[in-house]
Design a protein around this motif. Structure first.
Motif, PDB file in Angstrom:
ATOM      1  N   GLU A  59       0.835  -1.207   0.000  1.00 43.22           N
ATOM      2  CA  GLU A  59       0.000   0.000   0.000  1.00 43.22           C
ATOM      3  C   GLU A  59       0.867   1.253   0.000  1.00 43.22           C
ATOM      4  OE1 GLU A  59      -2.635  -0.205   3.292  1.00 43.22           O
ATOM      5  OE2 GLU A  59      -3.735  -1.958   2.554  1.00 43.22           O
ATOM      6  N   ARG A  60       1.942   1.235   0.793  1.00 46.31           N
ATOM      7  CA  ARG A  60       2.824   2.397   0.842  1.00 46.31           C
ATOM      8  C   ARG A  60       3.585   2.572  -0.482  1.00 46.31           C
ATOM      9  NH1 ARG A  60       0.174   1.761   4.588  1.00 46.31           N
ATOM     10  NH2 ARG A  60      -1.085   2.991   3.141  1.00 46.31           N
ATOM     11  N   GLU A  84       1.596   4.218  -2.974  1.00 49.34           N
ATOM     12  CA  GLU A  84       1.509   5.659  -2.715  1.00 49.34           C
ATOM     13  C   GLU A  84       2.782   6.390  -3.142  1.00 49.34           C
ATOM     14  OE1 GLU A  84       0.722   5.874   1.435  1.00 49.34           O
ATOM     15  OE2 GLU A  84      -1.315   5.076   1.278  1.00 49.34           O
TER      16      GLU A  84
END
Length: 203
Positions: free
Chosen positions: A65-66, A69
């Motif tokens: 998820e990071r 981003e």
């Protein structure tokens, strides 16, 4: 089931002329097990070893998820993982992240585009040459470069004075077959009369 490292032994010993009882005694297996193996009822199989997991495995969904981003800084990711309870090291984290890190790109340089015949750059330069007696000397060189095509005119001169400059300009115009609308120079003494001078007072 007999492991591959063990099941070879009964066949080898049978080929040596051993009896089933002797093979059972030497290998530690029952006579029935030895008979079944010699009849081909056992096939050697490698033991399936489970791959060892890492301390990072439970946190990989969070890491993905990071990464989505755009966070690829391992120090930042390490701090975020520690807040989540991660107790592993940085090395395993860096090894994992490097497979997802986008390749470095050389920043593009925007070229200043102009139309044909719009402008040219003019400047003086100095070139070294070796004289007949082996002495290294310098010779002035006039250079004009067209902005659109990057075509170049070069002329060697004896001096960098205004007369040589004007003569080289005319030769360059004749060479290119025209005169550019604008000519850019780099603080040439033969062109720049002064910098920051106050305008002359009105009559």
């Amino acid at each position: 089931m007999l492991r591959s490292g063990i099941v070879i032994s009964p066949h080898t010993r049978r080929a040596d002329g051993r009896t089933i009882r002797e093979i059972a005694r030497l290998t530690g297996h029952s006579r029935n097990t030895v008979r079944r193996y010699l009849r081909g009822e056992f096939s050697p199989k490698k033991g399936n070893r489970k791959s060892r997991g890492s301390k990072l495995d439970p946190y990989k969904p969070f890491l993905q998820e990071r990464l989505q981003e755009g966070i690829y800084n391992c120090e930042v990711l390490f701090d975020l993982l520690r807040e989540k309870g991660y107790t592993g090291g940085r090395t395993i984290l860096k090894d994992y992240v490097k497979d997802f890190r986008p390749p470095k790109q050389v920043p593009a340089v925007l070229r200043y585009e102009t139309k044909p015949g719009e402008y040219a750059q003019v400047d003086w330069g100095l070139c070294d040459y070796v004289d007949l007696d082996g002495t290294v000397r310098k010779v002035p060189v006039f250079v004009m470069v067209l902005g659109y095509s990057r075509s170049t005119y070069i002329e060697f001169t004896k001096r960098c004075d205004i007369h040589s400059f004007l003569r080289c300009l005319i030769h360059a115009f004749e060479y290119f077959g025209g005169i550019p609308k604008v000519m850019l120079t780099d603080q040439m003494k033969t062109v720049v009369l002064g910098m920051g001078d106050d305008p002359p007072p009105p009559d």
